[in-house]
Design a protein around this motif. Sequence first.
Motif, PDB file in Angstrom:
ATOM      1  N   ARG A 206       1.043  -1.632   0.309  1.00  0.00           N
ATOM      2  CA  ARG A 206      -0.067   0.176  -0.064  1.00  0.00           C
ATOM      3  C   ARG A 206       0.693   1.604   0.441  1.00  0.00           C
ATOM      4  NH1 ARG A 206      -4.144   1.203   4.818  1.00  0.00           N
ATOM      5  NH2 ARG A 206      -1.982   1.792   6.071  1.00  0.00           N
TER       6      ARG A 206
ATOM      7  N   TYR B 192      -4.934   9.794  -0.445  1.00  0.00           N
ATOM      8  CA  TYR B 192      -5.720   8.542  -0.846  1.00  0.00           C
ATOM      9  C   TYR B 192      -4.466   7.597  -0.644  1.00  0.00           C
ATOM     10  CZ  TYR B 192      -8.052  11.879  -3.824  1.00  0.00           C
ATOM     11  OH  TYR B 192      -9.763  12.478  -4.400  1.00  0.00           O
TER      12      TYR B 192
ATOM     13  N   GLU C 185      -5.798  -1.164  -6.720  1.00  0.00           N
ATOM     14  CA  GLU C 185      -7.463  -0.308  -5.748  1.00  0.00           C
ATOM     15  C   GLU C 185      -7.180   1.087  -5.910  1.00  0.00           C
ATOM     16  OE1 GLU C 185      -8.867  -2.182  -2.448  1.00  0.00           O
ATOM     17  OE2 GLU C 185      -8.323  -4.002  -2.684  1.00  0.00           O
TER      18      GLU C 185
ATOM     19  N   ARG D  15      -8.277   4.278  -3.212  1.00  0.00           N
ATOM     20  CA  ARG D  15      -9.112   4.589  -1.754  1.00  0.00           C
ATOM     21  C   ARG D  15      -9.013   6.059  -1.797  1.00  0.00           C
ATOM     22  NH1 ARG D  15     -10.158  -0.638   1.954  1.00  0.00           N
ATOM     23  NH2 ARG D  15      -9.540  -2.446   0.084  1.00  0.00           N
TER      24      ARG D  15
ATOM     25  N   SER E 189     -11.938   4.738   1.471  1.00  0.00           N
ATOM     26  CA  SER E 189     -13.317   3.414   0.657  1.00  0.00           C
ATOM     27  C   SER E 189     -12.432   3.712  -1.072  1.00  0.00           C
ATOM     28  CB  SER E 189     -14.335   4.256   0.989  1.00  0.00           C
ATOM     29  OG  SER E 189     -14.533   4.691   2.245  1.00  0.00           O
ATOM     30  N   SER E 190     -13.119   2.295  -1.377  1.00  0.00           N
ATOM     31  CA  SER E 190     -12.490   1.840  -2.348  1.00  0.00           C
ATOM     32  C   SER E 190     -13.510   2.768  -3.532  1.00  0.00           C
ATOM     33  CB  SER E 190     -13.224   0.681  -2.496  1.00  0.00           C
ATOM     34  OG  SER E 190     -13.024   0.491  -4.615  1.00  0.00           O
TER      35      SER E 190
END
Length: 251
Positions: free
Chosen positions: A82, A89, A130, A132, A136-137
């Motif tokens: 991540r 973000y 992803e 986010r 939240s996606s």
Amino acid sequence: MTVLVTAAIVVPAVPALAAPVFKVPFPCGQVWGGQTRTDHSPLNAIDFNRADDVDDYVYASAPGTVDVVGDQGTSGYGRYVRVNHGSGYTTYYAHLNNWYVSVGMQVGYGTIVGTVGSTGASTGPHLHYEQRLNGSSVRVKFDGVEALYYGSKNYTSSNACEGARTGAGYIDTANSGPQNLYAGPGTTFAVTGSRNDGVYVTIYCQKAGQSISGKWGTSNVWNRIGTNQFVPDVNTYTGYTGFIPSVPRCP
């Protein structure tokens, strides 16, 4: 009779957080098939595939700081990274075969975060990606344009393309450790810095110098990647062996 007039208090709207300019998370010019599905978890994620993609390099899609390097074993994301881009973000890169980063590392366009694999709850090699916002996606955007929802589309990467007019590559050492940079084309010159394995570099010119051995064999070619910063070509992956036709020779 006295009439009291109360002025309305106008509260300015809170400005929207500025999103980073996200790029397709693969090397400049590569074309990858991206798929979005209504049964995906999370819903807005994209799965990327192309032929024979196991161990292909995965780039950071925007500048930021690595804040998670995780391994969920045979479940979930498997091996994943991540990156925190600020302003709430983050991006996720999952089902990786290997990592090329560590927690706290600063990354940018062209930084390799890992390689494509099939770890975790994966039925075949691909990159699960992803974006986010505040955990939240959200729907993925590349170069400011929203990805196709829902279906399949080919995406061409513009990630780290600024070096295309000269030379582009990344540090690739035999021991996956930092590469010293030198003031000239040889290890007898002063050390002027270092670059981590997997970091994208722009090659401004090349020069013959000391012959040394490295990840890609033995060569006397050295690449200048900055002012007084030379790196041995044998520890730089460019797609060429030795001199690159489009790159000038250093004076």
